[in-house]
Scaffold this active site. Structure first.
Site, PDB file in Angstrom:
ATOM      1  N   LYS A 236      37.968  26.627  36.550  1.00  0.00           N
ATOM      2  CA  LYS A 236      36.717  25.950  36.206  1.00  0.00           C
ATOM      3  C   LYS A 236      35.783  26.831  35.375  1.00  0.00           C
ATOM      4  CE  LYS A 236      36.857  22.267  39.539  1.00  0.00           C
ATOM      5  NZ  LYS A 236      36.447  21.694  40.823  1.00  0.00           N
ATOM      6  N   ARG A 270      42.633  23.795  46.244  1.00  0.00           N
ATOM      7  CA  ARG A 270      43.135  22.940  45.168  1.00  0.00           C
ATOM      8  C   ARG A 270      43.333  23.818  43.940  1.00  0.00           C
ATOM      9  NH1 ARG A 270      41.157  19.928  40.918  1.00  0.00           N
ATOM     10  NH2 ARG A 270      42.017  17.839  40.622  1.00  0.00           N
TER      11      ARG A 270
HETATM   12  C1  7PJ Z   1      38.026  18.687  42.196  1.00  0.00           C
HETATM   13  C2  7PJ Z   1      38.617  17.456  42.463  1.00  0.00           C
HETATM   14  C3  7PJ Z   1      37.543  19.481  43.289  1.00  0.00           C
HETATM   15  C4  7PJ Z   1      38.312  17.710  44.733  1.00  0.00           C
HETATM   16  C5  7PJ Z   1      38.561  17.789  40.322  1.00  0.00           C
HETATM   17  C6  7PJ Z   1      39.815  19.820  37.848  1.00  0.00           C
HETATM   18  C7  7PJ Z   1      38.547  19.029  37.795  1.00  0.00           C
HETATM   19  N1  7PJ Z   1      38.772  16.966  43.716  1.00  0.00           N
HETATM   20  N2  7PJ Z   1      38.945  16.902  41.274  1.00  0.00           N
HETATM   21  N3  7PJ Z   1      37.716  18.929  44.540  1.00  0.00           N
HETATM   22  N4  7PJ Z   1      38.018  18.891  40.849  1.00  0.00           N
HETATM   23  N5  7PJ Z   1      38.432  17.261  45.989  1.00  0.00           N
HETATM   24  O1  7PJ Z   1      40.881  19.289  37.539  1.00  0.00           O
HETATM   25  O2  7PJ Z   1      39.760  21.023  38.185  1.00  0.00           O
HETATM   26  O3  7PJ Z   1      36.974  20.571  43.169  1.00  0.00           O
HETATM   27  S1  7PJ Z   1      38.749  17.450  38.631  1.00  0.00           S
END
Ligand code: 7PJ
Length: 299
Positions: A236, A270
């Site tokens: 990020k 994640r």
């Molecule tokens: C997140 C997400 C996060 C959760 C994205 C990317 C951006 N879902 N979806 N947490 N970030 N739960 O692909 O890094 O931080 S989209």
């Protein structure tokens, strides 16, 4: 560790039961591998846009040690174009169906639309990852309750289109905590079982660099909410800001953030780079769960 802290940590469920297996978070951190099926995501957008490529990518994530594969069909990067329900479904359904045949681990659907979530679950998905924490679609809470599937409730200030315009908090940790507490209450009142709820501070969603750093630094203060914590910091912008590097140069910074989150109490990380994150997190877990004074062996 104080008794009070031990007790509040012990109340957090260590197993997440899904339709396709149980994610174990007992003395280990679980990994959610990111599989974006979009032409415009900030890091892997376009690379895996064709269904066959996306399915192969998901198989790779599972082989590299992912516990969950998170499939998203709409980029939520700041200012991203909204995608119609039809387009989102066209992107994700073939990938979910194909991947369901190819891997045995749970699949999560990254969407805030109840219809997309419903069709994804019908196609073989197991978990709803809602970056709006049930706010954007009033039908989402009832769907999750009815389907009895786990749900990720993520904090975001504003909407993806507006969230990075001028994020402001008087106390970011307190405001994120209060928001998550309110959405946990909404989920419970809608009939979602407590052991199905995962919470997420939403790194990068309506936050400045300092806000993101503060949330990872003080993550353990969210443990008292009583639910497993998911953290997504992978590649990020805040990492790019610290290191002055583009998304493809953010692996090491992402691993550092993942390790920091693990030592602050994260249950699920994640990540895009599953093989590398698995190795980093395995070492972090060994430290996190080390016992004794080190005199037992010289291993
Ligand atoms: C997140 C997400 C996060 C959760 C994205 C990317 C951006 N879902 N979806 N947490 N970030 N739960 O692909 O890094 O931080 S989209």
């Amino acid at each position: 560790m104080s008794l009070q802290k031990t007790q509040s940590l012990n109340r957090i469920p260590k197993r997440l039961v899904t339709r396709h297996g149980t994610v174990v978070m007992e003395r280990r951190t679980a990994l959610m591998g990111v599989l974006n099926v979009t032409p415009d995501s900030f890091y892997d957008g376009g690379r895996r846009f064709a269904p066959e490529q996306a399915i192969a990518g998901g198989v790779e994530l599972a082989a590299a040690g992912a516990d969950i594969i998170d499939i998203g069909g709409e980029s939520t990067r700041p200012g991203a174009r909204a995608v119609s329900e039809e387009e989102e479904l066209e992107r994700v359904l073939p990938v979910i169906r194909g991947l369901r045949q190819a891997v045995s681990i749970p699949i999560s659907i990254d969407t805030y639309k109840a219809n997309v979530a419903r069709e994804a679950l019908d196609a073989g998905a197991d978990i709803v990852n809602d970056i709006s924490a049930l706010r954007f679609d009033s039908a989402m809470a009832a769907l999750v309750a009815e389907e009895k599937v786990p749900v990720v409730l993520m904090h975001m200030q504003g909407t993806p289109r507006t969230m990075q315009m001028d994020p402001y908090y008087s106390d970011v940790l307190l405001e994120v905590k209060n928001f998550l507490a309110a959405q946990i209450r909404l989920a419970r009142e809608s009939g979602i079982a407590p052991e199905k709820i995962i919470i997420d501070p939403g790194i990068g969603f309506g936050k400045t660099l300092q806000h993101n750093l503060c949330l990872v630094n003080r993550l353990s203060e969210l443990s008292s909410l009583g639910h497993p914590l998911l953290v997504g910091a992978s590649r990020k912008a805040f990492i790019g800001k610290i290191l002055n590097v583009t998304p493809d140069e953010r692996m090491e910074g992402s691993l550092a953030a993942a390790v920091a989150a693990v030592l602050s109490g994260a249950a699920i990380i994640r990540a895009h780079d599953v093989k590398e994150t698995r190795r980093a997190v395995t070492v972090a877990d060994a430290i996190r769960y080390a016992v004794g004074d080190g005199a037992e062996s010289h291993g």
